[in-house]
Design an enzyme around this catalytic site. Structure first.
Site, mmCIF file in Angstrom:
data_model
loop_
_atom_site.group_PDB
_atom_site.id
_atom_site.type_symbol
_atom_site.label_atom_id
_atom_site.label_comp_id
_atom_site.label_asym_id
_atom_site.label_seq_id
_atom_site.Cartn_x
_atom_site.Cartn_y
_atom_site.Cartn_z
ATOM 1 N NE ARG B 10 38.785 23.255 20.441
ATOM 2 C CZ ARG B 10 37.927 22.228 20.389
ATOM 3 N NH1 ARG B 10 38.257 21.064 20.913
ATOM 4 N NH2 ARG B 10 36.764 22.359 19.806
ATOM 5 C CB THR B 75 29.574 29.168 32.730
ATOM 6 O OG1 THR B 75 30.535 28.234 32.215
ATOM 7 C CG2 THR B 75 28.894 29.894 31.590
ATOM 8 N N PRO B 102 30.529 32.530 41.101
ATOM 9 C CG PRO B 102 29.602 34.335 42.252
ATOM 10 C CD PRO B 102 29.698 32.838 42.261
ATOM 11 C CG ASN B 103 35.818 35.950 42.490
ATOM 12 O OD1 ASN B 103 36.802 35.282 42.182
ATOM 13 N ND2 ASN B 103 35.893 37.212 42.859
ATOM 14 C CG HIS B 131 40.591 46.907 38.223
ATOM 15 N ND1 HIS B 131 39.960 47.215 39.414
ATOM 16 C CD2 HIS B 131 40.492 45.546 38.086
ATOM 17 C CE1 HIS B 131 39.502 46.089 39.960
ATOM 18 N NE2 HIS B 131 39.799 45.071 39.174
ATOM 19 C CG HIS B 132 43.421 46.672 33.292
ATOM 20 N ND1 HIS B 132 42.546 46.987 32.272
ATOM 21 C CD2 HIS B 132 42.877 45.615 33.939
ATOM 22 C CE1 HIS B 132 41.532 46.157 32.293
ATOM 23 N NE2 HIS B 132 41.705 45.301 33.297
ATOM 24 C CE LYS B 135 36.793 46.817 36.649
ATOM 25 N NZ LYS B 135 36.286 45.609 35.972
ATOM 26 N N GLY B 141 33.010 45.368 39.631
ATOM 27 C CA GLY B 141 31.925 44.581 40.191
ATOM 28 C C GLY B 141 32.286 44.019 41.566
ATOM 29 C CB THR B 142 35.372 42.466 42.936
ATOM 30 O OG1 THR B 142 35.364 41.422 41.961
ATOM 31 C CG2 THR B 142 35.841 41.906 44.261
#
Lengths: 246, 246, 246, 246
Positions: B10, B75, B102-103, B131-132, B135, B141-142
């Site tokens: 959910r 997770t 992780p990705n 990024h937007h 952030k 991190g990437t």
């Protein structure tokens, strides 16, 4: 046929101008003058292009104005005092329009103009420039100037600052701040001179990009100046922007 | 038909996984489990996808391994100690392969892999991420991880530092330095998550670009994990890179 | 120090190779040979680079193999029959590895390799190439070859066709179809040689871009060949891809 | 505070407009009207936004003009006859300015405007648009319109055709020809709506790029219309271009 003289004809830029004038169907190269040559060789020219150096350009310009020749000048070093001096010569002599441009690259000038026009309509704006790794300054003068113009346009329109929630930043990650506009400089083997202005808001991004491969890219702007200098509304014009019909 | 159970069903990501499994022609969703539900509902599943949280994921994994179910885990929070714990459970139980990533974004993983492979062959390399503006961290991190991987690949190949003659820099213009790789972070309204790795040398530039529009982009990687987890050569696998046949 | 001889040394590419060898810290140029020169001048070289023409390259190669010199060949025109002939000479002589590459551009080879690797993981893929307006063929040979390799990789992986709901198309708008991959050719003043492979699916787009500014960009690949030709696992190798550790 | 009414308020676009008006600090939403509601609910509004359909928009507009309300209209289907009808109503009634725009996307309008302005200064120009693969027509209407505007601007300035030496072309590789401007359409999973205008000449390339992520991107243009409609110099205005101060 416009009769054209070139000052600084054996320099890197001057030699390019000579080639460009010779390649233009509506122009004739009537004098290629450099250090040690008599300026009198310019007699008969209608327009003179000067790519010399700050040490001699004022003498060149005075001669042109006093002889009623129009001048298109790419030499650097013009401050307000020098411009006033030129206006003084023009007031004392009929004829002799002068066009002085720090940048004859049509693409670069369009980018700066469009960036200013678009800047008030987007929430965010940043500038990214990429140059060869031998460049000494970062960011480039053009990127800095572009950011200044964008900042001024946004201030005049009352646009707020670009949103940025960054709370954790590695030193320098967000670039340098020029009047509220973030500017990023990339140094890259294989690159020449490139610039992007990125504007974003409400689900859309608008990008202006200019790639300059070589100094050839200044020639169309110089030729445009030669074609229009005689008919400019002001006797002294700074920058080619007003010649582009924008 | 692979019978699939989803843990954290959910949650935002878990709900996406349920939809993706239901939309896959070769899978059947047999259990959608969340907080408060009995794990026994997973009985009958062949593979379980876990997008829960670090507080409960270890209990989930232990149950899966002890019941011989394969697990695909998105997770976060796995450090070496946790990985050792998982290996211990696996040593004590037959069956129950585990894939922890992780990705799951195939594009992002490909970009990192290709960047590492290409990095030794070019003089220069920099990373630009966009990024937007909401952030919190810069760079992403990437981007940081990408720069680290590039730096390691160049160090291993004996590639020298990227050339850079900058002597005059406005603070931050050249970005942040991650192991010798410059990283630039743009924050832009209208943007989502984008990254470029730019490599250059000897008259050529090579660019890898990844644009991620939404979290949907993780689903192909999750489904790939579900399809392959049963046949992985190691019982515990970290990252989807080895599943991509690179 | 690798002792290098160059065949076709006065040609456009050969002259570049001479300069590149002279500029490499680990190489010494021991012979620069062209039409009319005696091949015996190559004696003492360990590796020979051949950028000549299809009419003479086979004689050159035979001489190299018979004298135990390794050869790195950029000359075009090698069909399977010619390759078999070379293998025959090698079978009869010890020493003399041969590396023949249709394209020494590391960037272009990486792009083709990565495009193949990535192609099965995305729903859509198209190729866009941009060249100067004097180019005679459209699309470029590299773009055509890239599309073929992508199509083969997708066929092998069982990837379906790129989705396309177009029902109304102005003639040519969707580009040309190479094995199911759409290819678009742009002809642009100011451009040199550029190519993009665009791959997309599920909320993400992955782009590989290669910009080639000049023929200099082939030299790193040629030098890599010179460094590795002596140790290649096969006596005859086609293409530099296997030298890149991918 | 500008009092705003919305017609078509329960439609996809109308609902967005309601949200945007409510989010604007200088506006107040005073009426949200849709099919079946009485237009009298609009009484008290200063400006009305209409995103309905061609079947009802004329009745709506007549009501607005007769009641002296300004109207901002995004509904399609306005031909010259309909525009004349609106002018007739305006002639018979004081007040009631009308702004009708086929495209409220500021970025798209800026791109078309800048493309026209820049087009005469470059030798080459092509248009590349990228859309999601469910789009039925190729090229997009915006790309076609952009090419038409570029072609007209070049014709007016006396710019020659884009150079192109292609003699061997695979069918469609060079795109479709719209008034001498080549247009290429890419269909890509993961894409939304993107367009590039690429201009090149004499060692430089100038690119305008617009990325539209969602229909939100029309809202700033709609709000701009609401703010300016009362003060427009003409009582009937078509397109938002004249509102942008270009």
């Amino acid at each position: 046929m416009i009769k054209v003289g070139v000052l600084g004809a054996r320099g890197r830029m001057g030699a390019e101008v000579c080639r460009a004038v010779e390649g233009a169907a509506d122009m004739e190269l009537v004098a290629a003058v450099d250090q040690g040559d008599d300026l009198a060789a310019l007699t008969g020219a209608e327009a003179v292009v000067d790519f010399t150096n700050p040490g001699v350009v004022m003498d060149n310009l005075r001669w042109c104005v006093e002889h009623g020749l129009h001048a298109v000048v790419g030499t650097s070093g013009f401050d307000p005092a020098r411009l006033d001096t030129v206006r003084g010569w023009q007031a004392a002599n009929p004829g002799g329009n002068v066009l002085i441009a720090p940048n004859f690259g049509v693409g670069a000038v369009l980018m700066m103009h469009f960036a200013q026009k678009a800047a008030p309509f987007f929430d965010s704006v940043e500038v990214v420039e990429t140059h060869h790794p031998n460049k000494l300054d970062a960011p480039s003068g053009t990127a800095y100037r572009t950011a200044e113009l964008i900042a001024a346009a946004r201030a005049e329109a009352g646009t707020g600052p670009s949103p940025d929630a960054t709370t954790t930043e590695l030193d320098g990650a967000r670039g340098t701040d020029v009047g509220g506009v973030r500017v990023h400089a990339i140094r890259m083997a294989g690159a020449i001179a490139h610039q992007e202005v990125i504007l974003g808001g409400h689900g859309e991004i608008f990008t202006l990009r200019h790639d300059s491969m070589n100094r050839e890219s200044f020639m169309p702007g110089v030729l445009l100046g030669v074609r229009k200098v005689a008919d400019l509304p002001d006797r002294l014009t700074v920058g080619i922007e007003s010649l582009l019909g924008l």
